[in-house]
Design a protein around this motif. Structure first.
Motif, short mmCIF file in Angstrom:
data_model
loop_
_atom_site.label_atom_id
_atom_site.label_comp_id
_atom_site.label_asym_id
_atom_site.label_seq_id
_atom_site.Cartn_x
_atom_site.Cartn_y
_atom_site.Cartn_z
N ARG A 191 0.85 -1.19 0.00
CA ARG A 191 0.00 0.00 0.00
C ARG A 191 0.89 1.24 0.00
O ARG A 191 1.76 1.38 0.87
N ALA A 192 0.70 2.12 -0.97
CA ALA A 192 1.42 3.40 -0.98
C ALA A 192 0.76 4.32 0.03
O ALA A 192 -0.46 4.53 0.00
N PHE A 193 1.57 4.86 0.94
CA PHE A 193 1.02 5.61 2.06
C PHE A 193 1.89 6.84 2.32
O PHE A 193 3.11 6.80 2.18
N PRO A 194 1.26 7.97 2.69
CA PRO A 194 2.03 9.20 2.87
C PRO A 194 2.98 9.14 4.07
O PRO A 194 2.62 8.65 5.13
N LYS A 195 4.17 9.66 3.85
CA LYS A 195 5.17 9.76 4.91
C LYS A 195 5.29 11.19 5.42
O LYS A 195 5.51 11.42 6.59
N SER A 196 5.13 12.14 4.53
CA SER A 196 5.33 13.55 4.88
C SER A 196 4.05 14.36 4.81
O SER A 196 4.09 15.58 4.87
N ILE A 197 2.92 13.69 4.67
CA ILE A 197 1.63 14.37 4.56
C ILE A 197 0.65 13.63 5.48
O ILE A 197 0.22 12.53 5.16
N TYR A 198 0.34 14.23 6.61
CA TYR A 198 -0.39 13.47 7.62
C TYR A 198 -1.90 13.56 7.50
O TYR A 198 -2.62 12.78 8.12
N ALA A 199 -2.42 14.48 6.70
CA ALA A 199 -3.86 14.71 6.65
C ALA A 199 -4.62 13.43 6.31
O ALA A 199 -4.32 12.75 5.34
N GLY A 200 -5.62 13.12 7.12
CA GLY A 200 -6.51 12.01 6.86
C GLY A 200 -6.02 10.65 7.29
O GLY A 200 -6.79 9.68 7.27
N ALA A 243 -3.37 5.50 -0.59
CA ALA A 243 -4.15 6.57 0.05
C ALA A 243 -3.55 7.87 -0.44
O ALA A 243 -2.36 8.13 -0.21
N THR A 244 -4.35 8.69 -1.11
CA THR A 244 -3.80 9.89 -1.73
C THR A 244 -4.91 10.91 -1.99
O THR A 244 -6.06 10.73 -1.58
N VAL A 246 4.40 1.13 1.61
CA VAL A 246 5.50 1.76 0.90
C VAL A 246 5.27 3.26 1.05
O VAL A 246 4.30 3.81 0.52
N PHE A 247 6.12 3.92 1.82
CA PHE A 247 5.91 5.33 2.12
C PHE A 247 6.36 6.23 0.97
O PHE A 247 7.40 5.99 0.36
N TYR A 248 5.56 7.24 0.71
CA TYR A 248 5.96 8.23 -0.30
C TYR A 248 6.08 9.62 0.33
O TYR A 248 5.38 9.95 1.28
N ASP A 249 6.99 10.41 -0.23
CA ASP A 249 7.23 11.76 0.26
C ASP A 249 6.49 12.82 -0.55
O ASP A 249 6.39 13.96 -0.11
N SER A 250 6.06 12.49 -1.74
CA SER A 250 5.35 13.45 -2.58
C SER A 250 4.25 12.71 -3.33
O SER A 250 4.31 11.48 -3.51
N TYR A 251 3.26 13.44 -3.77
CA TYR A 251 2.16 12.82 -4.48
C TYR A 251 2.62 12.16 -5.77
O TYR A 251 2.14 11.09 -6.14
N ALA A 252 3.56 12.79 -6.46
CA ALA A 252 4.07 12.22 -7.70
C ALA A 252 4.73 10.86 -7.43
O ALA A 252 4.58 9.91 -8.21
N GLN A 253 5.47 10.77 -6.33
CA GLN A 253 6.11 9.51 -5.98
C GLN A 253 5.07 8.44 -5.69
O GLN A 253 5.20 7.28 -6.11
N GLY A 254 4.00 8.81 -4.98
CA GLY A 254 2.94 7.85 -4.71
C GLY A 254 2.28 7.36 -5.98
O GLY A 254 2.00 6.16 -6.14
N TRP A 268 5.28 7.98 14.74
CA TRP A 268 4.92 6.64 14.28
C TRP A 268 5.66 6.28 13.00
O TRP A 268 6.18 5.16 12.84
N VAL A 269 5.75 7.21 12.07
CA VAL A 269 6.46 6.96 10.81
C VAL A 269 7.93 6.63 11.11
O VAL A 269 8.52 5.75 10.50
N ALA A 270 8.51 7.36 12.06
CA ALA A 270 9.94 7.25 12.32
C ALA A 270 10.34 5.99 13.08
O ALA A 270 11.49 5.55 13.02
N LYS A 271 9.40 5.41 13.81
CA LYS A 271 9.78 4.29 14.69
C LYS A 271 9.97 2.98 13.92
O LYS A 271 9.45 2.79 12.83
#
Length: 372
Positions: free
Chosen positions: A187-196, A253-254, A232-240, A369-372
């Motif tokens: 699952r592609a999931f945001p790493k730097s965007i916490y909304a939602g 989730a995007t 699989v964490f993404y840092d930007s929407y394009a990466q996701g 949570w992301v960092a642990k």
């Protein structure tokens, strides 16, 4: 509340760097990189100026997110506004903490910022509100009544579930996002965007929509832990987007706009507004002593016209905050908008006041949570 907390400042700074100065903050989670229609549309008719006072300022400094969204805004909104007002629009790099420090300042550097609704609510509740809009500025009727005098000209967006159509079966909700046996793959999931993100987990865990707020972060993060090894964490929407298209992830989730863009481009993907997390409104907010206040008010008024709101919805898939804008959209265009009446009942509507009260905790706990 007179300044941003260090954790939020650090978070948003990282966010900006991660996205390369493009579409990076929660308030632009829906920002996209494509056009929904090739139909030429003027943002607003010339008579939009009929109720404006005589403007003395010759520029407006707008803190926004850059990238393709603001390239489109420059062409479709800012340039036509300059022709009508003789005030050029100067873009500045978005910075949450910098704006918050400017709100009460005697000589702020900016005139306005592209802000999310709950940040505006937090400023007001904290006793350092942004400037009230001039009486002659159009109000946006889909903004909560308590905040209409402070925020206009912006949009709604949603956090949605998307998936590869190569999956066997069609996911129906966030519970399926967490079901890696029924729907295998990362699952592609945001790493730097916490909304939602907390809301997604709580919905998947069976919490009713009317019981989501205030957010139970411990329960949400415990639910996220159950699939963390599958993320699989993404840092930007394009990466996701790239993860989904290249097959590194089968679900994502995007932003609603990012899925619309991929589907419109003919990629083998689909998505749904079912149980999406709707951020119902944002606003362009001004510091209390904006240096070019008359032109800034005029620009916000211009961006609040039904025509301009419809253009942004059509080009960027950002939902109108003016209900009359829907009349200018085709049925197909309207169906894509997160704030369209027919899509509202499907989604979880973010409680703006609760989100404002819990925002600092949200940032701290999600990032940890992301960092642990």
């Amino acid at each position: 509340m007179t300044s941003a907390s260090p954790s939020r400042r650090q978070f948003v700074t990282r966010l900006s760097l991660a996205a390369g100065g493009a579409l990076i903050a929660p308030s632009v989670l829906a920002a996209c990189g494509g056009s929904g229609s090739k139909k030429a549309t003027a943002a607003a008719p010339a008579d939009v100026t009929a109720h404006w006072p005589k403007l003395t300022a010759r520029q407006v400094v707008v803190a926004g997110f850059g990238g393709q969204t603001y390239d489109i805004r420059q062409k479709e909104e800012f340039a036509p506004f300059t022709k009508l007002s003789a005030a050029r629009v100067v873009q500045a790099s978005w910075d949450y903490g910098k704006f918050v420090s400017m709100v009460p300042a005697a000589n702020p550097a900016w005139d306005m910022i592209d802000f999310d609704g709950y940040s505006i609510a937090a400023l007001i509740k904290g006793g350092t509100p942004p400037a009230k809009l001039a009486d002659w500025v159009r109000r946006c009727d889909l903004v909560d009544p308590a905040y209409r005098d402070y925020a206009a000209g912006s949009y709604a967006y949603s956090v949605v579930m998307g998936w590869s159509t190569k999956l066997a079966g069609t996911p129906a909700g966030w519970a399926d996002f967490f079901d890696v046996k029924k729907f295998p793959g990362k699952r592609a999931f945001p790493k730097s965007i916490y909304a939602g993100t907390a809301e997604i987990a709580l919905l998947a865990d069976g919490v009713a929509k009317d019981k989501i707020y205030p957010l139970d972060f411990d329960r949400a993060l415990a639910k996220l832990d159950t699939i963390k090894s599958h993320l699989v964490f993404y840092d930007s929407y394009a990466q996701g987007q790239q993860y989904l298209v290249q097959g590194s992830a089968s679900m994502i989730a995007t932003a609603n706009s990012r899925m619309i863009q991929l589907k419109n481009d003919g990629q083998p993907v689909d998505w749904t507004y079912q149980d999406a997390v709707l951020y119902p409104w944002g606003g362009f907010a001004m510091p209390q002593h904006a240096p070019h206040a008359d032109a800034a008010n005029a620009l916000i008024d211009y961006m609040s016209t039904p025509q301009a709101q419809a253009l942004v919805a059509r080009k960027l898939f950002l939902g109108p905050t003016v209900s009359a804008a829907f009349d200018a959209l085709t049925p197909a265009e309207r169906a894509q908008q997160p704030s369209a009446p027919e899509n509202l009942a499907k989604q979880l509507k973010v409680n703006v006041e609760s989100a404002a009260a819990q925002d600092a905790e949200y940032v701290k706990k999600f990032f940890a949570w992301v960092a642990k």
